[in-house]
Motif scaffolding. Structure first.
Motif, PDB file in Angstrom:
ATOM      1  N   HIS A   8      29.797 -19.871   4.112  1.00  0.00           N
ATOM      2  CA  HIS A   8      28.894 -20.008   4.923  1.00  0.00           C
ATOM      3  C   HIS A   8      29.259 -21.135   6.113  1.00  0.00           C
ATOM      4  O   HIS A   8      29.889 -22.118   5.623  1.00  0.00           O
ATOM      5  N   ARG A   9      29.150 -20.636   7.348  1.00  0.00           N
ATOM      6  CA  ARG A   9      29.398 -21.842   8.330  1.00  0.00           C
ATOM      7  C   ARG A   9      27.923 -22.183   8.922  1.00  0.00           C
ATOM      8  O   ARG A   9      27.024 -21.516   9.241  1.00  0.00           O
ATOM      9  N   PRO A  10      27.612 -23.415   9.354  1.00  0.00           N
ATOM     10  CA  PRO A  10      26.512 -24.015   9.977  1.00  0.00           C
ATOM     11  C   PRO A  10      26.144 -23.199  11.228  1.00  0.00           C
ATOM     12  O   PRO A  10      27.222 -22.912  11.829  1.00  0.00           O
ATOM     13  N   GLU A  11      24.910 -22.773  11.377  1.00  0.00           N
ATOM     14  CA  GLU A  11      24.410 -21.792  12.393  1.00  0.00           C
ATOM     15  C   GLU A  11      25.072 -22.213  13.838  1.00  0.00           C
ATOM     16  O   GLU A  11      25.178 -21.443  14.692  1.00  0.00           O
ATOM     17  N   SER A  12      24.706 -23.586  13.758  1.00  0.00           N
ATOM     18  CA  SER A  12      25.427 -24.033  15.142  1.00  0.00           C
ATOM     19  C   SER A  12      26.755 -23.974  15.690  1.00  0.00           C
ATOM     20  O   SER A  12      26.911 -24.096  16.678  1.00  0.00           O
ATOM     21  N   HIS A  63      10.443 -13.989  -6.846  1.00  0.00           N
ATOM     22  CA  HIS A  63      11.613 -14.649  -7.602  1.00  0.00           C
ATOM     23  C   HIS A  63      12.809 -14.291  -6.827  1.00  0.00           C
ATOM     24  O   HIS A  63      13.035 -13.319  -6.199  1.00  0.00           O
ATOM     25  N   PRO A  64      14.129 -14.935  -6.972  1.00  0.00           N
ATOM     26  CA  PRO A  64      15.191 -14.586  -6.199  1.00  0.00           C
ATOM     27  C   PRO A  64      15.808 -13.183  -6.640  1.00  0.00           C
ATOM     28  O   PRO A  64      15.459 -12.909  -7.712  1.00  0.00           O
ATOM     29  N   ILE A  65      16.466 -12.532  -5.879  1.00  0.00           N
ATOM     30  CA  ILE A  65      16.979 -11.112  -5.952  1.00  0.00           C
ATOM     31  C   ILE A  65      18.301 -10.864  -6.054  1.00  0.00           C
ATOM     32  O   ILE A  65      18.940 -11.707  -5.182  1.00  0.00           O
ATOM     33  N   SER A  66      18.798  -9.984  -6.604  1.00  0.00           N
ATOM     34  CA  SER A  66      20.171  -9.588  -6.363  1.00  0.00           C
ATOM     35  C   SER A  66      20.242  -8.345  -5.607  1.00  0.00           C
ATOM     36  O   SER A  66      19.599  -7.252  -6.106  1.00  0.00           O
ATOM     37  N   ARG A  86      16.231 -14.862   1.121  1.00  0.00           N
ATOM     38  CA  ARG A  86      15.800 -15.746   0.937  1.00  0.00           C
ATOM     39  C   ARG A  86      16.689 -16.825   0.223  1.00  0.00           C
ATOM     40  O   ARG A  86      17.593 -16.258  -0.626  1.00  0.00           O
ATOM     41  N   PRO A  87      16.802 -18.091   0.569  1.00  0.00           N
ATOM     42  CA  PRO A  87      17.668 -19.148  -0.399  1.00  0.00           C
ATOM     43  C   PRO A  87      17.429 -18.429  -1.987  1.00  0.00           C
ATOM     44  O   PRO A  87      16.308 -18.621  -2.533  1.00  0.00           O
ATOM     45  N   GLY A  88      18.519 -18.641  -2.713  1.00  0.00           N
ATOM     46  CA  GLY A  88      18.479 -18.166  -4.125  1.00  0.00           C
ATOM     47  C   GLY A  88      19.057 -16.545  -4.271  1.00  0.00           C
ATOM     48  O   GLY A  88      19.157 -16.229  -5.608  1.00  0.00           O
ATOM     49  N   PRO A 115      22.682 -21.443   3.919  1.00  0.00           N
ATOM     50  CA  PRO A 115      23.543 -21.597   2.896  1.00  0.00           C
ATOM     51  C   PRO A 115      23.239 -21.528   1.203  1.00  0.00           C
ATOM     52  O   PRO A 115      23.800 -21.064   0.424  1.00  0.00           O
ATOM     53  N   GLY A 116      21.767 -21.221   1.092  1.00  0.00           N
ATOM     54  CA  GLY A 116      21.180 -20.750  -0.138  1.00  0.00           C
ATOM     55  C   GLY A 116      21.347 -19.184  -0.296  1.00  0.00           C
ATOM     56  O   GLY A 116      20.968 -18.846  -1.671  1.00  0.00           O
TER      57      GLY A 116
END
Length: 262
Positions: A8-12, A63-66, A86-88, A115-116
């Motif tokens: 991941h790279r920061p969006e900015s 809940h988080p999904i794959s 979503r994050p997770g 990043p999540g």
């Protein structure tokens, strides 16, 4: 097979590009002309078809999904997925074409995701994933902890394949899904007629056999389909569900995606 964790790279730090850049179109066309059997189209999926394909992710549990994406191409669906996840959540992308893999690894939208969101890229066919290979002697119990997915989005051109391979992949999708997990794939309209007019009897018969196999699979697991006329060429997206309950899944659209008729 190579398995690559996309950092991941920061969006900015990197500009976002449109969901379908001119470079994507040129690369896709070049690969289609070079390897049409595996690419199966002359252009990436349009926005409405992409929306239909990501329905299992936009109507999802709390809940988080794959998620598994197979046949990502230049990443037009992948970019939509990282936008709605979503994050997770976890996204595993499988792409066998090395030129498409390079494009995905360099994609600034994927790099700028939240990043999540975990994103993994495997440069291979789905049948070659470690969890899909025979890992035990015949007659023994299968691996108990093989990875499973809540949703699978498939971009493979099934009607270009032999029926035996299509059956293998479809059976594999069912095994890889969690109970009640959902699968989407699509096919272009009019391919049977076009294949009959442009191919010999053997290829036409193979094509019809694959179509019959897909219709049988849809009769067993299908939830519905949506015809997308505003695509090049027009296509039909199919939504299917693996056996098992899904009582804990709540209909909670994240916005923007068209639903597939159920």
């Amino acid at each position: 097979m190579t398995n690559h964790q996309l950092r991941h790279r920061p969006e900015s730090a990197t500009p976002k590009r449109s969901s379908l850049s001119g470079g994507d179109r040129l690369l896709f066309l070049a690969e289609a002309l070079r390897t049409f059997h595996d690419t199966g189209a002359l252009a990436p999926s349009g926005p409405e078809l992409v929306s239909a394909l990501v329905v299992p992710v936009t109507s999802r549990p709390n809940h988080p999904i794959s998620v598994l994406e197979v046949g990502a191409g230049t990443g037009v669906v992948t970019r939509r997925l990282v936008h709605v996840l979503r994050p997770g959540d976890r996204l595993h992308v499988v792409e066998a074409n090395p030129r498409f893999v390079d494009r995905l690894r360099e994609d600034p939208v994927l790099a700028a995701r939240h990043p999540g969101i975990e994103l993994r890229l495997s440069a291979c066919r789905v049948e070659e994933l470690p969890c899909c290979r025979p890992s035990v002697p015949a007659g023994a119990e299968p691996e108990e902890h093989a990875e499973r997915y809540d949703a699978i989005v498939s971009g493979l051109p099934f009607t270009n394949f032999d029926p035996a391979r299509v059956r293998e992949i479809l059976d594999l999708y069912v095994r890889l899904l969690t109970p009640g997990g959902e699968l989407t794939y699509f096919g272009y309209l009019g391919t049977t007629t076009a294949r009959t007019l442009t191919s010999g009897p053997r290829r036409s018969a193979r094509h019809r056999a694959v179509v019959r196999l897909l219709r049988q699979f849809e009769a067993a697991y299908g939830l519905g389909a949506r015809t997308v006329w505003r695509n090049l060429p027009p296509a039909r997206a199919h939504l299917l569900r693996s056996p098992g309950g899904r009582e804990d899944w709540a209909t909670e659209p994240t916005g923007g995606a068209a639903s597939v008729a159920r």
